[in-house]
Design a protein around this motif. Sequence first.
Motif, short mmCIF file in Angstrom:
data_model
loop_
_atom_site.label_atom_id
_atom_site.label_comp_id
_atom_site.label_asym_id
_atom_site.label_seq_id
_atom_site.Cartn_x
_atom_site.Cartn_y
_atom_site.Cartn_z
N VAL A 18 0.83 -1.21 0.00
CA VAL A 18 0.00 0.00 0.00
C VAL A 18 0.87 1.26 0.00
N VAL A 19 1.90 1.27 0.84
CA VAL A 19 2.77 2.45 0.93
C VAL A 19 3.43 2.72 -0.43
N VAL A 20 4.00 1.68 -1.01
CA VAL A 20 4.67 1.83 -2.30
C VAL A 20 3.67 2.28 -3.37
N GLY A 21 2.48 1.70 -3.31
CA GLY A 21 1.43 2.08 -4.27
C GLY A 21 1.06 3.55 -4.13
N LEU B 115 13.04 4.15 -0.37
CA LEU B 115 12.12 3.63 -1.39
C LEU B 115 12.65 2.34 -2.01
N ALA B 116 13.96 2.28 -2.25
CA ALA B 116 14.53 1.08 -2.85
C ALA B 116 14.39 -0.12 -1.91
N ILE B 117 14.60 0.13 -0.61
CA ILE B 117 14.46 -0.97 0.36
C ILE B 117 13.01 -1.44 0.42
N LEU B 118 12.08 -0.48 0.40
CA LEU B 118 10.66 -0.85 0.39
C LEU B 118 10.33 -1.66 -0.86
N LEU B 119 10.82 -1.20 -2.02
CA LEU B 119 10.52 -1.91 -3.27
C LEU B 119 11.07 -3.33 -3.21
N ASN B 120 12.23 -3.48 -2.59
CA ASN B 120 12.84 -4.80 -2.49
C ASN B 120 12.00 -5.74 -1.64
N GLU B 121 11.20 -5.17 -0.74
CA GLU B 121 10.37 -6.00 0.14
C GLU B 121 9.03 -6.36 -0.50
N VAL B 122 8.74 -5.78 -1.66
CA VAL B 122 7.46 -6.10 -2.33
C VAL B 122 7.55 -7.52 -2.86
N TYR B 127 3.64 -6.56 -9.68
CA TYR B 127 3.27 -5.32 -9.00
C TYR B 127 4.49 -4.41 -8.89
N LYS B 128 5.61 -5.01 -8.51
CA LYS B 128 6.84 -4.24 -8.34
C LYS B 128 7.25 -3.57 -9.66
N VAL B 201 19.97 2.68 -8.87
CA VAL B 201 21.33 2.27 -8.51
C VAL B 201 21.33 1.45 -7.22
N TYR B 202 20.45 1.80 -6.27
CA TYR B 202 20.38 1.02 -5.03
C TYR B 202 19.77 -0.35 -5.29
N LEU B 203 18.73 -0.38 -6.15
CA LEU B 203 18.11 -1.67 -6.45
C LEU B 203 19.11 -2.61 -7.11
N SER B 204 19.98 -2.06 -7.98
CA SER B 204 20.93 -2.95 -8.63
C SER B 204 21.99 -3.42 -7.63
N ALA B 205 22.29 -2.58 -6.63
CA ALA B 205 23.21 -3.02 -5.58
C ALA B 205 22.54 -4.12 -4.75
N ILE B 206 21.24 -3.98 -4.51
CA ILE B 206 20.53 -4.97 -3.69
C ILE B 206 20.46 -6.32 -4.41
N THR B 207 20.26 -6.29 -5.76
CA THR B 207 20.15 -7.56 -6.47
C THR B 207 21.44 -8.37 -6.42
N SER B 208 22.57 -7.70 -6.15
CA SER B 208 23.82 -8.47 -6.11
C SER B 208 24.05 -9.12 -4.74
N ILE B 209 23.10 -8.92 -3.80
CA ILE B 209 23.25 -9.57 -2.49
C ILE B 209 22.92 -11.05 -2.63
N ASP B 210 23.70 -11.89 -1.98
CA ASP B 210 23.49 -13.33 -2.05
C ASP B 210 22.19 -13.72 -1.31
N VAL B 211 21.30 -14.45 -2.02
CA VAL B 211 20.01 -14.82 -1.43
C VAL B 211 20.20 -15.71 -0.20
N GLU B 212 21.29 -16.46 -0.20
CA GLU B 212 21.52 -17.38 0.93
C GLU B 212 21.59 -16.65 2.27
N GLN B 213 22.08 -15.41 2.21
CA GLN B 213 22.15 -14.63 3.45
C GLN B 213 20.77 -14.46 4.07
N TYR B 214 19.79 -14.16 3.19
CA TYR B 214 18.43 -13.97 3.69
C TYR B 214 17.86 -15.26 4.22
#
Lengths: 292, 322
Positions: A18-21, B115-122, B127-128, B201-214
């Motif tokens: 919702v926030v992002v939207g 905003l980039a961190i929020l987008l990464n959590e979508v 939708y993203k 630029v932040y989103l592209s930095a985030i995509t290079s994080i190893d998924v295994e960490q999460y």
Amino acid sequence: MKLRRTNVDFIVDAIIAVVVGLIAWIMLYPFLNVVAVAFSDYSEYLKRPLMIWPRNINFEAFEYVFSNPLILNCYKNTVIITALGTIGGLFLTVVTAYPLSKRHLKGQKFVMMFIVFTMLFNGGLIPKFYLIKSLGMLDTLWALIIPGMLTSFNIILMKNFFEGLPKGLEEAAKIDGAKDIYILYKIIIPLSMPIIATIALFIAVSYWNSFFNAVVYIRSTSKWTLQLLLREIIMTSNAALLQGTNFAEEKLIQTQSVKYATLIVVILPILCLYPFLQKYFVKGVTLGAVKG
Amino acid sequence: MSKSSICSNQLALYTKPKSNALQSAVQYIKKNFWLYLLLIPGVAYFLIFHYAPMYGILIAFKDFDVVKGVWNSSWIGLDNFTYLFKSKDFFNILSNSIIISFYRLFFGFPAPIILAILLNEVRSNTYKRTIQTILYLPHFISWVVITGIIYVFLSPSTGVVNLMINEFGGKSIAFLQEPKYFRSIIVLSGIWKETGWGTIVYLSAITSIDVEQYEAAFIDGANRLQTILYITLPSIMSTIVVLLILRMGNILRNGFEQIFLLYNPMVYNVADVFETYSYRVGILEGRFSYSTAVGIFQSVVGLIFIMSSNYLSRKVNDAGLW
């Protein structure tokens, strides 16, 4: 790996969505409102100023805009500078970035520094103005086309993309005795379509939107661009409104609608092109920026 | 392909290799003939349009006469600079440039990171992607259009904002004429236009994080906020620092278009910055030498800022721009 999700996770997901939207809505809303108002009858605007859907559709403002010879001429000028600038700029960027992507090439480092230094230091407004004047480009469309064709930023972006390409094909061609120009044309360019589309978009948008150069270098109305004209349309009637003059109600309505219609005419080409190119640029920028 | 290049290649093959430095240099250039040829137009372009104006910097130290040209105008030394430092405009544009820049840094810099961190959590990718498409759009719209929208929205007589204020019984406000609102309008419209684009630029930095960490964090029972604070944020820290340094280096630069398009004489005392001032005194008033001096001051101080922030970044982060 599928992660097991709890109820809390679902709530958090929903809140984030919702926030992002909402943020995206804030970015989009002004455009929707401008489009709706431009196509509606002015009385509808006064009733529902926040509307996002055209009501009581009315094309009068657009008919006025497209019958005005000054506006049409500005459109023509803008199309000319955008077309020539994009073709020339793209060509220059490709041919400059390709040799610079060869790190072994002697002098490559020096030329890179030569180009990057201009991002840090520049002569400033007046020396540039004087240069354009000395070249006889003042008050011609060339003053809007040639400066700004080649930028350090685009060169670096494209060079980084070239460096990231697989080397195998190129080396094989080299062994077969192919010349560098042939390799660039037949191998590198076909592989680089994402970055070429991205940079073409960047250059085209920067020409379409350019305003500063036109303000500084252009005097005669016959060489105005759309951005200059839009500025004039918004400002002149605005100034008149601010002076609290006795504009007849009708005339006031007309200027307001004309402003909206001109806004639409200026952004429409970008809005039409944008969805087709945006899938490229995210990829292009990301790949190009890795080593930036 | 031209004949001459074929010939030159053959020549290169048939010449006896001598331990002569000049000869081997010639041979090297012949071998890379096309690469060097391709560089020529670009280098010429930068020489003419970027380095030639640097010669024009001399204008600042001369009583510039257009008829005489740069070289033949008479020298006046540092007169323009002493005049600049003594004028009260100088203090005004310097403080405006720094204050507006600082507001932008304080409010505008964190915005794309959040905003980039929020987008990464979508969760939903469709939708993203839709949201991203919308977020990038304002970056491609010119300042003329955006300030045009601001003008029509804030118009005291017909603008949406004032119609709403009137609706609730308030009096119309001429926002753009009021010094107290001006900087907020500049900063907010800047954030509105560039935040979405800034996330790339932040989103592209985030995509290079190893998924295994999460995954490991999830198994250890970490919640969302903890994964953001201990995995996402540290992983993009170097990107954040590099961009922050770039911003610090540009502290005196506010850009011409946005401020020029929105300001008017009533708000000059809070809005005038180096770019707008040097345009007004140089192009409109024709004081070429003085305006060049203003430009040099901005350029030189900017260069010092960016050099020192890059040095700092090398020391602290080991990730400078060069």
